[in-house]
Design a protein around this motif. Structure first.
Motif, PDB file in Angstrom:
ATOM      1  N   ARG A 198      -6.526  -1.395   6.180  1.00  0.00           N
ATOM      2  CA  ARG A 198      -6.521  -1.774   4.767  1.00  0.00           C
ATOM      3  C   ARG A 198      -5.831  -3.135   4.582  1.00  0.00           C
ATOM      4  NH1 ARG A 198      -4.632   3.377   1.234  1.00  0.00           N
ATOM      5  NH2 ARG A 198      -4.963   1.843  -0.458  1.00  0.00           N
ATOM      6  N   LEU A 218      -3.637   2.210   7.746  1.00  0.00           N
ATOM      7  CA  LEU A 218      -2.977   1.241   6.865  1.00  0.00           C
ATOM      8  C   LEU A 218      -3.183  -0.183   7.378  1.00  0.00           C
ATOM      9  CD1 LEU A 218       0.396   3.103   6.122  1.00  0.00           C
ATOM     10  CD2 LEU A 218      -1.473   2.684   4.509  1.00  0.00           C
ATOM     11  N   ILE A 278       0.842  -1.203   0.000  1.00  0.00           N
ATOM     12  CA  ILE A 278       0.000   0.000   0.000  1.00  0.00           C
ATOM     13  C   ILE A 278       0.877   1.254   0.000  1.00  0.00           C
ATOM     14  CG2 ILE A 278      -1.713   1.322   1.310  1.00  0.00           C
ATOM     15  CD1 ILE A 278      -2.720  -1.442   2.388  1.00  0.00           C
ATOM     16  N   CYS A 279       1.924   1.252   0.832  1.00  0.00           N
ATOM     17  CA  CYS A 279       2.826   2.408   0.891  1.00  0.00           C
ATOM     18  C   CYS A 279       3.480   2.659  -0.475  1.00  0.00           C
ATOM     19  CB  CYS A 279       3.904   2.193   1.952  1.00  0.00           C
ATOM     20  SG  CYS A 279       3.297   2.282   3.652  1.00  0.00           S
ATOM     21  N   GLU A 336       0.828   4.185  -2.786  1.00  0.00           N
ATOM     22  CA  GLU A 336       0.468   5.559  -2.405  1.00  0.00           C
ATOM     23  C   GLU A 336       1.680   6.493  -2.404  1.00  0.00           C
ATOM     24  OE1 GLU A 336      -2.496   6.304  -2.309  1.00  0.00           O
ATOM     25  OE2 GLU A 336      -3.701   4.607  -1.591  1.00  0.00           O
ATOM     26  N   ARG A 337       2.838   5.951  -2.765  1.00  0.00           N
ATOM     27  CA  ARG A 337       4.083   6.743  -2.782  1.00  0.00           C
ATOM     28  C   ARG A 337       4.395   7.309  -1.399  1.00  0.00           C
ATOM     29  NH1 ARG A 337       4.272   9.948  -8.622  1.00  0.00           N
ATOM     30  NH2 ARG A 337       4.039   8.065  -9.907  1.00  0.00           N
ATOM     31  N   LEU A 338       4.288   6.453  -0.410  1.00  0.00           N
ATOM     32  CA  LEU A 338       4.611   6.813   0.970  1.00  0.00           C
ATOM     33  C   LEU A 338       5.887   6.095   1.384  1.00  0.00           C
ATOM     34  CD1 LEU A 338       1.068   6.311   2.581  1.00  0.00           C
ATOM     35  CD2 LEU A 338       2.118   8.510   1.951  1.00  0.00           C
TER      36      LEU A 338
END
Length: 420
Positions: free
Chosen positions: A406, A403, A389-390, A393-395
């Motif tokens: 999710r 998070l 996910i990171c 989302e470009r995290l």
């Protein structure tokens, strides 16, 4: 030639077939390919010359230590073709079954010594309850069959692999064995990991080669892993009607090592039927195989068999089958403390910083919804989900309650009806 334990005709025919198929002319090459000592190769050359099947080429090879070259005569080629019509096998000389039995006894899986420290070293990457090692150690050290059962995702496969690593040591695996004139290929590069061969130093005082029968390959103790694809015919000899040779079944290839039957109960064959096939081997340390002719013969059964299943044993076995499996070990999920240890270890390994608020959120709000049932696979699953996910989302890799929610949503399927 007597020391090979093979008949003169078989030795000669395999030798002629090898010369014919590989176009060999030098005794040193013949010895290497046939996996015999040079003196035996020379004896075979002399035998074939006496029968006018081989002749000297009359020239010395300066690049090969001034060896004399040899070639097949017309009669030798005819004999090689006749022999190939009976069996396409050529190359390494087989080991007689009687000799192989003796070798299996010398390197038996039941001769190994497993200590607690050795088992812990092999499983140091796993978080295991102390009582599990109390059960596992004696089971592995006995070399007898083991049934591991419990909920999915709690490391039964990883523990099986750890058992393999704990056993260690090396054994000698025959390239092929011979019984009643039939040749059975045993060595399999997919199953067997050959130890690094020592290379002779011509200046050394002691040569390394010739210290063991070259018809064997020095290998790590083998491990065969099967899952849902396992069927009963995989436990029988495989006959190649074109080559007219046999290939050893999986349990024979795993002799001296470990045979892991993963996901027992997922195979096309009922679990009870699979275990019934092994009643004699598990109790008497011998297996019975059949040739194409219908002739049956015994081979050693020297394998640590590990059955792994997500089903309760009483669901898939009767009492007679369970009695023949010597050790039954339940592999449960971790408690909360063990879960947190696994979570911290996996997060560090995968480079995800821990966040106390996210972990408290997970334990207080998510796990009560599934009855606080923890499994070993869950920390790695959740961490991989968060990292994915990171990345999307470009995290920077991070852990937050949102998070975690999710990630949790992907771990279970929503229990609802689907309209068709």
């Amino acid at each position: 030639m007597v020391e090979t334990g093979l008949g003169e005709v078989m030795l000669r025919d395999i030798f002629l077939k090898t010369m014919f198929r590989m176009n060999l002319t030098l005794v040193s090459d013949m010895a290497r390919i046939c996996c015999v000592q040079p003196a035996i190769a020379q004896e075979l050359i002399d035998l074939c010359r006496g029968q006018r099947l081989v002749e000297a080429m009359g020239t010395l090879h300066a690049t090969s230590g001034n060896e004399m070259g040899y070639q097949l005569t017309d009669a030798g080629k005819a004999r090689a073709l006749d022999a190939l019509a009976q069996s396409e096998y050529f190359g390494a000389m087989p080991v007689p079954l009687a000799r192989y039995r003796e070798q299996v006894a010398r390197q038996s899986i039941r001769n190994i010594t497993i200590t607690r420290d050795r088992l812990m070293d092999a499983m140091g990457h796993l978080i295991l309850p102390p009582k599990l090692l109390d059960q596992l150690g004696p089971a592995v050290g006995s070399g007898r069959s083991i049934l591991m059962y419990g909920p999915p995702g709690n490391g039964k496969s990883s523990i099986s692999n750890g058992v393999r690593d704990a056993i260690g040591e090396r054994i000698y695996v025959p390239r092929a064995i011979e019984y009643s004139g039939q040749i059975i290929a045993v060595y399999d590069p997919i199953v067997h990991t050959a130890a690094e061969a020592a290379i002779d130093d011509p200046n050394a005082l002691r040569r390394t080669s010739g210290r063991f029968d070259n018809r064997y390959v020095h290998c790590e103790r083998p491990t065969v892993v099967t899952g849902g694809e396992l069927s009963l015919d995989m436990l029988d000899l495989t006959y190649n009607p074109v080559a007219r040779t046999y290939t050893a079944p999986l349990q024979l290839k795993s002799s001296g090592g470990v045979f892991i039957v993963d996901d027992l109960g997922r195979q096309a064959e009922p679990p009870q039927k699979l275990v019934n096939r092994w009643i004699v081997p598990l109790e008497e340390n011998r297996d019975i195989l059949s040739l194409q002719s219908g002739e049956k013969f015994e081979v050693p059964f020297d394998t640590l068999v590990i059955f792994s299943t997500n089903f309760h044993p009483n669901q898939i076995f009767d009492k007679a089958a369970l009695r023949r499996i010597f050790y039954k070990i339940k592999i449960d999920g971790p408690d909360q403390e063990g879960f947190l240890k696994i979570f911290a270890m996996m997060a560090k390994k995968k480079g995800l910083p821990l966040d106390q608020a996210s972990i408290i959120h997970l334990l207080r709000n998510k796990y009560p919804s599934i009855g606080n049932v923890y499994a070993n696979y869950q920390p790695g699953f959740l961490i991989d989900q968060i990292l994915s996910i990171c990345k999307f989302e470009r995290l920077e890799p991070q852990m937050t309650p949102a998070l975690m929610d999710r990630a949790w949503a992907n771990m279970f399927v929503e229990d609802s009806d689907i309209a068709h």
